[in-house]
Design an enzyme around this catalytic site. Structure first.
Site, PDB file in Angstrom:
ATOM      1  N   GLU A  69      -8.646   5.444  -6.126  1.00  0.00           N
ATOM      2  CA  GLU A  69      -7.823   5.588  -7.346  1.00  0.00           C
ATOM      3  C   GLU A  69      -8.128   6.421  -8.359  1.00  0.00           C
ATOM      4  O   GLU A  69      -7.909   6.515  -9.423  1.00  0.00           O
ATOM      5  CB  GLU A  69      -7.023   4.416  -7.878  1.00  0.00           C
ATOM      6  CG  GLU A  69      -8.057   3.406  -8.666  1.00  0.00           C
ATOM      7  CD  GLU A  69      -8.948   2.512  -7.862  1.00  0.00           C
ATOM      8  OE1 GLU A  69      -9.394   1.567  -8.295  1.00  0.00           O
ATOM      9  OE2 GLU A  69      -8.969   2.615  -6.738  1.00  0.00           O
ATOM     10  N   HIS A  74       0.956  -1.184   0.066  1.00  0.00           N
ATOM     11  CA  HIS A  74      -0.037  -0.157   0.150  1.00  0.00           C
ATOM     12  C   HIS A  74       0.717   1.262   0.089  1.00  0.00           C
ATOM     13  O   HIS A  74       0.429   2.257  -0.628  1.00  0.00           O
ATOM     14  CB  HIS A  74      -1.107   0.037   1.349  1.00  0.00           C
ATOM     15  CG  HIS A  74      -2.037  -1.082   1.047  1.00  0.00           C
ATOM     16  ND1 HIS A  74      -3.146  -0.774   0.263  1.00  0.00           N
ATOM     17  CD2 HIS A  74      -2.101  -2.309   1.489  1.00  0.00           C
ATOM     18  CE1 HIS A  74      -3.894  -1.811   0.473  1.00  0.00           C
ATOM     19  NE2 HIS A  74      -3.507  -2.714   1.118  1.00  0.00           N
TER      20      HIS A  74
END
Length: 400
Positions: free
Chosen positions: A320, A290
């Site tokens: 995203e 991450h």
């Protein structure tokens, strides 16, 4: 001794000596004296010049009392010396006067004037009653009219009183009762003058202390206000910015884009909007972690800011996904901007710290139509074009 500057120490118990009228705290007394230095220089110089001129003017009365005699010429010379010394000291005080460092400079004129008044007694012994009045006036002037510290004034006044009394005893033929009466008058004048000046010194220093406390509180208040404004600014940024990328968050973007949408409708200015999604972002997170995924989002946000115009609005829509509003931009121009941005993001993989990634984005574009009544319709069309591009294989720009 405290290392904190005395100007910034805030206390409520600023004690003053009852016998001198000065602060018990030496540092605070020094600050007070430095603060009043300009005023003391001006007022002391003026008062000494006036006192010297008055002392010199009494040459006329000397001639009236003793005529053109040796005593008269002695008085003229003595008064000239006293006046000259006082004027010279007044000029020196105006330039260098300072209670903190040159206290003697302020004390000297008083002693010179007192000496001149005392010397009148043996030169004019027959005018004792007139001289007694002059001494009382001079003592009160020392205490109340010529600016000086209480300790300095008290010393000069006692010198004048004792010297005058001794001169009367030695140079005149008066009875013990008269001597006693003169002594009581001198004591009374000194007591009244002393306590009057003591009260003035006390009140001036208390006022100074309260003023400094108020200034200290004001400075503290200003610091707190500045800190509060800083906190408000930080909270505003937290409420408006995405914490990771620094772009506008979803809520702030919607607010700004809605304003832009309404202006475009009213003024008939074209408005385009595109949605951008990072391809295979879950794979990046699962493969590289991450932290690497967060770095990718940060780099994409910077690429958006560098590729777009200052008036364009960029926001992180969530995860995203990014959204961009392009004011005064038609669909064909928006497509060119999106293609350029797509290339810039793809070029991020050439960097050494991101060389293991194959970055690409899918972009869906929509243009405001005359029938659009709110921003949501435009967002939905751009979002639909985005998902068309993702179904068709990603890494492309799709126009609604």
């Amino acid at each position: 001794m405290s290392l904190m500057a005395p100007e910034f120490r805030e206390r409520t118990d600023h004690q003053v000596y009852w016998m001198t009228g000065q602060f018990r705290e030496r540092d605070r007394e020094d600050v007070y004296r430095r603060t009043i230095k300009p005023r003391v220089r001006f007022e002391s110089r003026l008062a000494i010049v006036v006192a010297a001129m008055i002392f010199g003017m009494f040459t006329i009365s000397d001639y009236f009392y003793v005529g053109q005699s040796v005593a008269f010429y002695a008085l003229v010379i003595m008064r000239a010396i006293v006046v000259g010394c006082c004027l010279a000291l007044a000029m020196a005080i105006g330039r260098w006067g300072n209670y903190s460092q040159r206290l003697w400079l302020h004390a000297l004129p008083l002693w010179i004037l007192a000496t001149g008044i005392i010397l009148i007694v043996p030169l004019r012994p027959d005018t004792l009653s007139t001289q007694m009045l002059a001494v009382i006036v001079a003592i009160m002037a020392f205490y109340l009219l010529i600016p000086n510290l209480l300790t300095v004034v008290t010393g000069a006044s006692l010198y004048l009183s004792v010297g005058f009394l001794v001169a009367v005893v030695l140079a005149t033929d008066v009875s013990a009762v008269v001597i006693l009466r003169i002594t009581l008058l001198l004591i009374m004048a000194n007591v009244v003058g002393f306590f009057a000046l003591l009260r003035v010194e006390y009140l001036q220093r208390k006022q100074f202390a309260l003023l400094h406390e108020e200034r200290g509180h004001n400075r503290q208040l200003l610091r707190e206000m500045a800190h509060r404004r800083s906190l408000e600014s930080q909270l505003r940024r937290l409420a408006e910015q995405d914490a990771l990328t620094g772009l506008a968050n979803r809520g702030h973007f919607m607010k700004r884009a809605q304003t832009l949408f309404q202006r475009s409708r009213v003024e008939g200015i074209p408005l385009s909007l595109f949605m951008l999604d990072v391809d295979h972002f879950k794979v990046i997170n699962d493969t590289w972690g991450h932290s690497q995924g967060d770095q990718v989002l940060i780099e994409i946000a910077e690429a958006c800011q560098q590729s777009l115009r200052p008036q364009d609005i960029i926001g992180r829509f969530g995860g995203e996904e990014f959204v961009v509003a392009l004011p005064d931009t038609r669909l064909d121009d928006a497509k060119q901007v999106a293609a350029r941005l797509q290339q810039a993001i793809a070029g991020l993989a050439s960097r050494s710290d991101m060389s293991m990634l194959a970055l690409s984005v899918t972009i869906g574009i929509a243009e405001m139509r005359p029938g659009d009544t709110d921003l949501d319709a435009l967002l939905k069309r751009a979002d639909k074009a985005l998902y068309v591009g993702k179904r068709e294989g990603r890494d492309r720009v799709v126009v609604s």
